[in-house]
Enzyme design. Structure first.
Site, PDB file in Angstrom:
ATOM      1  N   GLY A 286       0.782  -1.236   0.000  1.00 36.01           N
ATOM      2  CA  GLY A 286       0.000   0.000   0.000  1.00 36.01           C
ATOM      3  C   GLY A 286       0.810   1.280   0.000  1.00 36.01           C
ATOM      4  O   GLY A 286       0.322   2.322   0.454  1.00 36.01           O
TER       5      GLY A 286
ATOM      6  N   HIS B  40       1.137   0.554 -13.503  1.00 35.89           N
ATOM      7  CA  HIS B  40       1.961  -0.605 -13.856  1.00 35.89           C
ATOM      8  C   HIS B  40       3.428  -0.170 -13.835  1.00 35.89           C
ATOM      9  O   HIS B  40       3.774   0.842 -14.452  1.00 35.89           O
ATOM     10  CB  HIS B  40       1.576  -1.111 -15.247  1.00 35.89           C
TER      11      HIS B  40
HETATM   12  C1  GRF Z   1       3.411  -1.214  -7.513  1.00 36.71           C
HETATM   13  O1  GRF Z   1       4.654  -1.453  -8.063  1.00 36.71           O
HETATM   14  C2  GRF Z   1       2.361  -1.086  -8.595  1.00 36.71           C
HETATM   15  O2  GRF Z   1       2.837  -0.515  -9.756  1.00 36.71           O
HETATM   16  C3  GRF Z   1       2.006  -2.509  -8.842  1.00 36.71           C
HETATM   17  O3  GRF Z   1       2.009  -3.116  -7.574  1.00 36.71           O
HETATM   18  C4  GRF Z   1       2.888  -2.404  -6.711  1.00 36.71           C
HETATM   19  C5  GRF Z   1       2.105  -2.005  -5.505  1.00 36.71           C
HETATM   20  O4  GRF Z   1       2.915  -1.450  -4.530  1.00 36.71           O
HETATM   21  N1  GRF Z   1       0.790  -2.621  -9.610  1.00 36.71           N
HETATM   22  P1  GRF Z   1       2.291  -0.810  -3.222  1.00 36.71           P
HETATM   23  O5  GRF Z   1       1.371  -1.869  -2.582  1.00 36.71           O
HETATM   24  O6  GRF Z   1       1.508   0.396  -3.632  1.00 36.71           O
HETATM   25  O7  GRF Z   1       3.443  -0.505  -2.371  1.00 36.71           O
END
Ligand code: GRF
Length: 207
Positions: free
Chosen positions: A14, A111
């Protein structure tokens, strides 16, 4: 300015949610996170939401008799909070067609690569950065895109490059990319909050 009502869906740590929340609090983002949903009961994102007094909901397939019932639960939760835009932030479950139709052009995903490269089913987390390094890319990046019915194939809203360094490992590249994710997601959301985005076919016009 009227605050855009945003729901964030997340399966993991998160950090993107945290940066979105911080931007709503320091005024750089004219939005309010009104709901956080996770398919994982132990997701860090749910904890972050609770600590910021944002309604946090765990919704997963096992809680319901059918996939349609799960969809209904999502849609009810969105309606209850008058959600205007959905931001997927590390949400690992496929969103059903009925929800995508309901929120057409109002659902974003982030992404950690430059789509359409290094995207699609199974391309998530550290695997993406490993694939970028294995290919020998000199740049990677971030894409914020609309969600459509396929994996990572929706119209890009914003993209940003991130350099690949010679001694990068998947983890060091992921960290450099993540730093940019935190900025670009807030920028993309702000464009929606200011109603600056116009979609013409696959073209995005920023007014
Ligand atoms: C991020 O790298 C996002 O791009 C991908 O999943 C990851 C989530 O990270 N879809 P976080 O939970 O927001 O730290």
């Amino acid at each position: 300015m009227k605050l855009l009502r945003v729901a964030v869906l997340a399966s993991g740590t998160g950090t993107n949610l945290a940066s979105i929340l911080a931007a709503t609090q320091n005024g750089t983002l004219s939005a309010r996170v009104v709901l956080v949903v996770s398919n994982k009961v132990e997701a860090g994102a749910l904890e972050i939401a609770r600590n910021s007094n944002v309604p946090a909901l765990h919704l997963s397939r096992e809680q319901f008799e059918s996939p349609e019932d799960l969809d209904q639960a999502f849609l009810c939760a969105f309606k209850e909070q008058n959600v205007e835009l959905i931001a997927l932030a590390g949400y690992l479950k496929k969103i059903s067609s009925s929800i995508i139709r309901e929120y057409k052009h109002r659902m974003l995903n982030i992404h950690p690569a430059l789509l359409p490269s290094f995207g699609g089913k199974g391309m998530y987390g550290i695997k993406i950065h490993q694939a970028v390094l294995d290919y020998g890319c000199k740049v990677s990046g971030v894409t914020v895109h609309l969600v459509d019915e396929d994996y990572d194939s929706g119209i890009p809203i914003l993209q940003r490059c991130v350099p690949v360094e010679q001694d990068d490992r998947p983890k060091t590249l992921a960290a450099r990319v993540l730093e940019q994710e935190h900025k670009i997601y807030v920028e993309a959301l702000q464009l929606f909050a200011e109603n600056k985005i116009e979609i013409r076919g696959r073209q995005v016009v920023i007014n």
